[in-house]
Enzyme design. Structure first.
Site, PDB file in Angstrom:
ATOM      1  N   ASP A  33       2.011  -8.975  51.054  1.00 33.38           N
ATOM      2  CA  ASP A  33       2.942  -9.012  52.188  1.00 33.38           C
ATOM      3  C   ASP A  33       2.291  -8.561  53.494  1.00 33.38           C
ATOM      4  OD1 ASP A  33       5.064  -9.655  50.339  1.00 33.38           O
ATOM      5  OD2 ASP A  33       5.163  -7.524  49.843  1.00 33.38           O
TER       6      ASP A  33
ATOM      7  N   LYS B  78      -0.477 -12.651  55.602  1.00 36.75           N
ATOM      8  CA  LYS B  78      -1.590 -13.603  55.413  1.00 36.75           C
ATOM      9  C   LYS B  78      -1.237 -14.993  55.910  1.00 36.75           C
ATOM     10  CE  LYS B  78      -1.733 -12.632  51.007  1.00 36.75           C
ATOM     11  NZ  LYS B  78      -0.842 -11.434  51.019  1.00 36.75           N
TER      12      LYS B  78
ATOM     13  N   GLY C 225       4.606 -15.428  48.514  1.00 34.80           N
ATOM     14  CA  GLY C 225       5.266 -16.127  49.610  1.00 34.80           C
ATOM     15  C   GLY C 225       4.524 -15.944  50.913  1.00 34.80           C
ATOM     16  N   HIS C 226       4.345 -17.044  51.647  1.00 34.91           N
ATOM     17  CA  HIS C 226       3.746 -16.985  52.974  1.00 34.91           C
ATOM     18  C   HIS C 226       4.764 -17.494  53.987  1.00 34.91           C
ATOM     19  CE1 HIS C 226      -0.540 -17.415  51.138  1.00 34.91           C
ATOM     20  NE2 HIS C 226      -0.134 -16.165  51.187  1.00 34.91           N
TER      21      HIS C 226
ATOM     22  N   GLN D  60      -0.732 -12.518  47.422  1.00 42.16           N
ATOM     23  CA  GLN D  60      -0.565 -11.116  47.026  1.00 42.16           C
ATOM     24  C   GLN D  60      -1.680 -10.248  47.614  1.00 42.16           C
ATOM     25  OE1 GLN D  60      -0.514 -12.977  43.492  1.00 42.16           O
ATOM     26  NE2 GLN D  60       1.649 -12.865  43.105  1.00 42.16           N
TER      27      GLN D  60
END
Length: 423
Positions: free
Chosen positions: A13, A16, A40-41, A223
């Site tokens: 988180d 990125k 998730g991005h 991650q």
């Protein structure tokens, strides 16, 4: 250098998505190599917000080839839902490739993930319940189904029948759950296979040829370092290797293929789920970081635990990833805080702990020792260069470099892709 790996330098988180998006614009290839839809991005571009879970961030650029590598565990339903959502925003998928060796997340993986977490009670790890761990477990147990199986109807039907019999025994006998229906799963996943078959190929060969041709390649991290299965805060970790070495196994490339490694970190620290967190703040500063930083998970929506920046963690990330530089995101979130702190080391039982401990029990007993800095109140979101930042903000970044032992090459000062200072 034409090949660069981007890795999370904390517990994930770290923002990125924005950095990957910036580099993807000029990349020929963007490669995702580890993890699954538990990652998730979030990318903000031209006023639009894109939430990506499995599809590489380079998908927003029509000339970029996007590869989901063999080390990723692919949930076909999630991939197709993501594609359908992006298609409504005008995104094309003619340059999306999925490796034939990538393992498939099945309904029984999700069911077992949820039942297992529930059975652990207070000892639950805090997974996303998306079946990632059970899928990787099947991969290691050599009973996993791969994309090549999914798109080969007879093979898929046969293997699914065998594995589901075993999984239903576990679901019912171990956890007291309800068995899953073979026919409904077969029909559902066969429909997914029809849509995904045209994207499947041996991506390792394509990537190898691209490297030989000196193409610009971004290896997209998911991650973070402290969630690595081996090097993270085990057992409160993910089920794959989100460190730089994970790109080699998960993308099918040799270590000499990666020339640079950029670590992404926030200007403070966050984590989701259970596990030790030495610099965690349960006070007004913690609330400030949560609310001003909008610290809610892209995948789950869960509020993140927030704390001061931890240089012990950053030094670990520099060491095991071989970081050549750092990108520090969300510096703007610190605006308005009168005093800032960075943990320089820990103390346990009167002894200094300078390196991140391998023993999680040791970590739980560590007390962080801080270096304190003056904050700033000026709005920094329009800064174009490092010298445009307030002196206090410059000193903070310089302290990060000194304490982490790594150059800070990029500084994020807002969510949009243009809110970024390159040094």
């Amino acid at each position: 250098m034409n090949t660069i790996a981007l890795v999370g330098a904390q517990w994930g988180d770290e923002g990125k998505g924005k950095i990957i998006d910036i580099l993807a614009e000029t990349a020929d290839y963007v490669v995702r190599a580890t993890g699954g839809s538990n990652a998730g991005h979030t990318v903000v571009s031209d006023g639009k917000t894109y939430k990506l879970h499995l599809i590489p961030s380079g998908i927003l650029y029509p000339d970029t080839v996007n590869i989901i590598g063999n080390g990723v565990v692919v949930d076909p339903k999630v991939v197709l839902e993501e594609m359908d959502g992006l298609a409504k925003l005008g995104v094309k998928f003619d340059k999306l490739l999925i490796d034939l060796r990538a393992h498939v997340v099945m309904p029984y993986h999700k069911e077992i993930d949820e039942l297992s977490e529930k059975a652990k009670g207070k000892d639950a790890i805090g997974t996303t319940k998306r079946g990632i761990g059970p899928c990787y477990a099947d991969k290691s147990d050599r009973i996993g189904l791969r994309m090549i199986d999914l798109i080969t109807p007879d093979v898929f039907a046969s293997k699914l029948k065998t594995v589901l019999e075993l999984k239903n025994k576990i679901i019912t006998a171990v956890y007291g759950g309800t068995p899953l229906d073979y026919k409904s799963i077969l029909d559902e996943y066969s429909a997914y296979a029809e849509r995904l078959e045209k994207f499947c190929c041996d991506t390792g060969v394509i990537l190898y040829d691209a490297i030989k041709a000196n193409k610009r390649i971004v290896f997209e991290g998911a991650q973070g370092t402290l969630l690595d299965l081996d090097s993270g805060t085990y057992p409160f970790v993910t089920s794959s290797h989100p460190i730089s070495g994970g790109f080699c196994a998960g993308a099918g490339v040799g270590p000499t293929a990666i020339k640079e490694c950029l670590g992404i970190a926030k200007s403070y620290t966050t984590r989701v789920g259970a596990g030790p967190f030495p610099t965690e703040l349960d006070d007004e500063v913690g609330k400030h970081l949560l609310n001003v930083g909008h610290e809610f998970g892209t995948t789950t929506g869960r509020p993140r635990r927030c704390g001061w920046l931890d240089a012990v963690i950053l030094r670990l990330a520099v060491r095991i990833n071989g970081l050549t530089s750092l990108a520090i995101n969300k510096l703007d979130t610190l605006t308005g805080l009168k005093k800032l702190k960075i943990a320089t080391h820990y103390v346990r039982d009167g002894k200094v702990v300078s390196d991140f401990p391998a023993d999680i029990m040791l970590l739980e007993g560590c007390t962080p020792v801080y270096e304190e800095f003056d904050g700033w109140s000026e709005d920094i979101t329009n800064a174009k260069a490092f010298d445009d930042l307030p002196k206090a903000a410059q000193r903070y970044i310089e302290a990060v470099e000194r304490l982490a032992g790594c150059r800070v090459a990029m500084i994020g000062i807002g969510p949009d892709r243009d809110k970024n200072i390159v040094r």
